[in-house]
Structure formats: structure tokens, C-alpha cells
Design a protein around this motif. Sequence first.
Motif, PDB file in Angstrom:
ATOM      1  N   VAL A 181       0.845  -1.194   0.000  1.00 46.30           N
ATOM      2  CA  VAL A 181       0.000   0.000   0.000  1.00 46.30           C
ATOM      3  C   VAL A 181       0.887   1.254   0.000  1.00 46.30           C
ATOM      4  CG1 VAL A 181      -1.745   1.323   1.258  1.00 46.30           C
ATOM      5  CG2 VAL A 181      -1.827  -1.169   1.280  1.00 46.30           C
ATOM      6  N   ARG A 182       0.487   2.223  -0.806  1.00 45.06           N
ATOM      7  CA  ARG A 182       1.203   3.503  -0.809  1.00 45.06           C
ATOM      8  C   ARG A 182       0.476   4.494   0.080  1.00 45.06           C
ATOM      9  NH1 ARG A 182       2.322   7.384  -6.105  1.00 45.06           N
ATOM     10  NH2 ARG A 182       2.347   9.341  -4.935  1.00 45.06           N
ATOM     11  N   LYS A 183       1.219   5.122   1.000  1.00 42.77           N
ATOM     12  CA  LYS A 183       0.681   6.151   1.889  1.00 42.77           C
ATOM     13  C   LYS A 183       1.721   7.256   1.996  1.00 42.77           C
ATOM     14  CE  LYS A 183      -2.234   3.085   4.720  1.00 42.77           C
ATOM     15  NZ  LYS A 183      -3.511   3.726   4.384  1.00 42.77           N
ATOM     16  N   ASP A 184       1.457   8.379   1.334  1.00 42.16           N
ATOM     17  CA  ASP A 184       2.449   9.455   1.243  1.00 42.16           C
ATOM     18  C   ASP A 184       2.430  10.384   2.449  1.00 42.16           C
ATOM     19  OD1 ASP A 184       3.023   8.394  -1.202  1.00 42.16           O
ATOM     20  OD2 ASP A 184       2.245  10.062  -2.384  1.00 42.16           O
ATOM     21  N   THR A 185       3.520  11.161   2.574  1.00 43.05           N
ATOM     22  CA  THR A 185       3.579  12.279   3.503  1.00 43.05           C
ATOM     23  C   THR A 185       3.809  13.538   2.681  1.00 43.05           C
ATOM     24  OG1 THR A 185       5.991  12.222   3.838  1.00 43.05           O
ATOM     25  CG2 THR A 185       4.654  10.733   5.185  1.00 43.05           C
ATOM     26  N   LYS A 186       3.852  14.683   3.337  1.00 44.17           N
ATOM     27  CA  LYS A 186       4.085  15.930   2.625  1.00 44.17           C
ATOM     28  C   LYS A 186       5.454  15.940   1.944  1.00 44.17           C
ATOM     29  CE  LYS A 186       0.722  19.038   2.977  1.00 44.17           C
ATOM     30  NZ  LYS A 186       0.926  20.198   3.860  1.00 44.17           N
ATOM     31  N   GLU A 187       6.446  15.305   2.559  1.00 45.45           N
ATOM     32  CA  GLU A 187       7.816  15.392   2.078  1.00 45.45           C
ATOM     33  C   GLU A 187       8.281  14.164   1.309  1.00 45.45           C
ATOM     34  OE1 GLU A 187       9.483  18.179   2.385  1.00 45.45           O
ATOM     35  OE2 GLU A 187       7.863  19.113   3.530  1.00 45.45           O
ATOM     36  N   ALA A 188       7.507  13.082   1.339  1.00 47.26           N
ATOM     37  CA  ALA A 188       8.013  11.842   0.741  1.00 47.26           C
ATOM     38  C   ALA A 188       6.885  10.971   0.207  1.00 47.26           C
ATOM     39  CB  ALA A 188       8.816  11.053   1.776  1.00 47.26           C
ATOM     40  N   PHE A 189       7.223  10.171  -0.815  1.00 49.23           N
ATOM     41  CA  PHE A 189       6.385   9.055  -1.214  1.00 49.23           C
ATOM     42  C   PHE A 189       6.693   7.916  -0.241  1.00 49.23           C
ATOM     43  CE2 PHE A 189       7.636  11.077  -5.348  1.00 49.23           C
ATOM     44  CZ  PHE A 189       6.413  11.662  -5.636  1.00 49.23           C
ATOM     45  N   GLN A 190       5.689   7.172   0.133  1.00 44.93           N
ATOM     46  CA  GLN A 190       5.944   6.107   1.106  1.00 44.93           C
ATOM     47  C   GLN A 190       5.071   4.883   0.810  1.00 44.93           C
ATOM     48  OE1 GLN A 190       4.993   6.045   5.654  1.00 44.93           O
ATOM     49  NE2 GLN A 190       7.012   7.005   5.429  1.00 44.93           N
ATOM     50  N   TRP A 191       5.693   3.726   0.932  1.00 44.65           N
ATOM     51  CA  TRP A 191       4.987   2.456   0.728  1.00 44.65           C
ATOM     52  C   TRP A 191       5.147   1.597   1.970  1.00 44.65           C
ATOM     53  CZ3 TRP A 191       8.218   4.988  -2.408  1.00 44.65           C
ATOM     54  CH2 TRP A 191       7.700   5.452  -3.637  1.00 44.65           C
ATOM     55  N   ARG A 192       4.081   0.883   2.305  1.00 39.63           N
ATOM     56  CA  ARG A 192       4.106  -0.028   3.435  1.00 39.63           C
ATOM     57  C   ARG A 192       3.713  -1.418   2.949  1.00 39.63           C
ATOM     58  NH1 ARG A 192       3.721   2.619   8.669  1.00 39.63           N
ATOM     59  NH2 ARG A 192       4.065   4.856   8.330  1.00 39.63           N
ATOM     60  N   ILE A 193       4.550  -2.385   3.245  1.00 45.02           N
ATOM     61  CA  ILE A 193       4.257  -3.778   2.887  1.00 45.02           C
ATOM     62  C   ILE A 193       4.001  -4.518   4.190  1.00 45.02           C
ATOM     63  CG2 ILE A 193       5.015  -5.811   1.616  1.00 45.02           C
ATOM     64  CD1 ILE A 193       7.052  -4.017   0.202  1.00 45.02           C
ATOM     65  N   ARG A 194       2.741  -4.802   4.442  1.00 39.59           N
ATOM     66  CA  ARG A 194       2.349  -5.470   5.676  1.00 39.59           C
ATOM     67  C   ARG A 194       2.469  -6.988   5.533  1.00 39.59           C
ATOM     68  NH1 ARG A 194      -1.883  -1.361   5.399  1.00 39.59           N
ATOM     69  NH2 ARG A 194      -3.426  -2.897   4.725  1.00 39.59           N
ATOM     70  N   ASN A 195       2.522  -7.665   6.665  1.00 43.24           N
ATOM     71  CA  ASN A 195       2.624  -9.140   6.717  1.00 43.24           C
ATOM     72  C   ASN A 195       3.907  -9.645   6.075  1.00 43.24           C
ATOM     73  OD1 ASN A 195       0.053  -9.115   7.877  1.00 43.24           O
ATOM     74  ND2 ASN A 195      -0.961  -9.393   5.893  1.00 43.24           N
ATOM     75  N   ILE A 196       4.998  -8.957   6.344  1.00 42.63           N
ATOM     76  CA  ILE A 196       6.294  -9.381   5.807  1.00 42.63           C
ATOM     77  C   ILE A 196       7.301  -9.315   6.966  1.00 42.63           C
ATOM     78  CG2 ILE A 196       6.840  -7.056   4.946  1.00 42.63           C
ATOM     79  CD1 ILE A 196       8.104  -8.505   2.488  1.00 42.63           C
ATOM     80  N   PRO A 197       7.542 -10.432   7.652  1.00 43.61           N
ATOM     81  CA  PRO A 197       8.166 -10.425   8.970  1.00 43.61           C
ATOM     82  C   PRO A 197       9.694 -10.421   9.008  1.00 43.61           C
ATOM     83  CG  PRO A 197       7.498 -12.651   8.418  1.00 43.61           C
ATOM     84  CD  PRO A 197       7.050 -11.778   7.278  1.00 43.61           C
ATOM     85  N   TYR A 198      10.343 -10.545   7.867  1.00 44.29           N
ATOM     86  CA  TYR A 198      11.798 -10.738   7.879  1.00 44.29           C
ATOM     87  C   TYR A 198      12.521  -9.485   8.380  1.00 44.29           C
ATOM     88  CZ  TYR A 198       9.515 -13.759   4.524  1.00 44.29           C
ATOM     89  OH  TYR A 198       8.621 -14.600   3.928  1.00 44.29           O
ATOM     90  N   PRO A 199      13.681  -9.658   9.042  1.00 44.63           N
ATOM     91  CA  PRO A 199      14.434  -8.503   9.555  1.00 44.63           C
ATOM     92  C   PRO A 199      14.938  -7.614   8.417  1.00 44.63           C
ATOM     93  CG  PRO A 199      15.711 -10.532   9.766  1.00 44.63           C
ATOM     94  CD  PRO A 199      14.335 -10.942   9.367  1.00 44.63           C
ATOM     95  N   LEU A 200      15.266  -6.383   8.759  1.00 43.20           N
ATOM     96  CA  LEU A 200      15.590  -5.374   7.759  1.00 43.20           C
ATOM     97  C   LEU A 200      16.741  -5.773   6.844  1.00 43.20           C
ATOM     98  CD1 LEU A 200      14.935  -2.555   6.675  1.00 43.20           C
ATOM     99  CD2 LEU A 200      16.513  -1.605   8.378  1.00 43.20           C
ATOM    100  N   HIS A 201      17.756  -6.479   7.383  1.00 45.28           N
ATOM    101  CA  HIS A 201      18.935  -6.809   6.583  1.00 45.28           C
ATOM    102  C   HIS A 201      18.626  -7.780   5.438  1.00 45.28           C
ATOM    103  CE1 HIS A 201      19.577 -10.934   8.074  1.00 45.28           C
ATOM    104  NE2 HIS A 201      19.169 -10.474   9.249  1.00 45.28           N
TER     105      HIS A 201
END
Length: 217
Positions: A108-128
Motif C-alpha cells: 500500500v502507498r501512503k504518502d507524507t508531505k515530504e516523501a512518497f511512502q509504501w508499506r508492505i504489511r505481513n512481511i516479517p523478515y528482519p531489515l537486513h
Amino acid sequence: MFKRFSYTDRRFPTNNMAEKWNSRLNSAHKTCIVQEGRRKIHYTFTDGNEMAEEYDQRSGELVIRKWRKKGTFGNKGTSWDFEVGEQLMARNLDSEGMMESSSNPIFVRKDTKEAFQWRIRNIPYPLHVYSVTVDDDKQKITIRTSNKKYYKKFAIPDMERIGSLLSQDNINTAHANNTLIITYKKPREILEMEKKISEEMKKLKASKDGDVDCTPS
């Protein structure tokens, strides 16, 4: 569709394409309404395609942008494709009424005033585990996981519409609560364009009771 140019040519005519997009917005028939704390604007373009946007009245942030394309035979399309935000209803029902598993990744894309932003839910793996890179040739962002459990490639339509090149330096990632968050800092030309559009929106009359033509006040 915008005219395609070579992405390796750094003389990409961003200003001309931004002007064409603004001209398309200005020439569209618009209706607007203020409802439930949101300013909702509906565009009908000369080619028959439609775009609907919803902005938060307090912050001015874009909450929803969705498109409805004109049908093959010239009829009005029946479904909306979400570019920003999401449809709050059950997704992907098959003919037997079975719903897609709620544990599947949701993009899902959810923007802010300063940035485009995407959130991928249900994806549990660590950041690395994640690799988020810009494909310079195709001007898309690619998400890969080192465990090969997830892969996605996507464009930023706002950037395509004005011919602005993607930059790896503008990408940041974070991960929390089983959600991967990808943030792309908006370049100056996007911020300037959004400022102009916001100024034009402030000039429009809107109804609190129903749709009206958006005309300068």
C-alpha cells in the motif's frame, strides 16, 4: 501516455512534462466536496478517464488517489485502481466467495508531505534481508529478499508524469511490526508542482452537502 525519452539522457525535459500534466489537470472537468474531514476532488479528463483524490483537511496530505479508465468500447469503467491509499473492503474474492489469506503481503502507498511512502504489511523478515534498489534503465524500484520470499518491482507514477529520474540516494527503509516501510524523498520539482496544485485547490469552491463544479472563488 507521456512521450518516452532515454533515461540515460540527463537533459530529460522535466519542466515541459510537468507543464503538460498541470495543463491536463486544469482542462479536466472537476467536482469537489468537503466530507468527513476530507476534501474530495473528482477529475474527468477529455479522454474519458477519471481520477479521484482525497486530501486531509487539517494536514493537506493526500490520502487517496484512484483511477477509473475508460472502457474498451468507450463505456465508463466499473472498477477503481488505487494509486495511493487502499480500498477498505475484502479483496480478491473468487467465484466461490473465498477470500485471499490475510497473512499474504499487502502493498500500500501512503504518502507524507515530504516523501512518497509504501508499506508492505505481513512481511516479517528482519531489515537486513531486504534489498531496495533503483533500476536506472527501467526507472523502477525493485524490492528483493535474500531468502527469495518476496519480490516486487514498481514505478512512481508522479515521477513518470513529469519525467523526473529516480535516485537511489532518496530511498530509506525501515521495518517494524511485520511491516517494511520504504520512503522516497520527493525531489524539488515534485514539491513545487504539488505546491502549485495545492494553491489552485484553495481557490476552488466546494460543497459540504454534495458535488459542485470546482470553479475559482
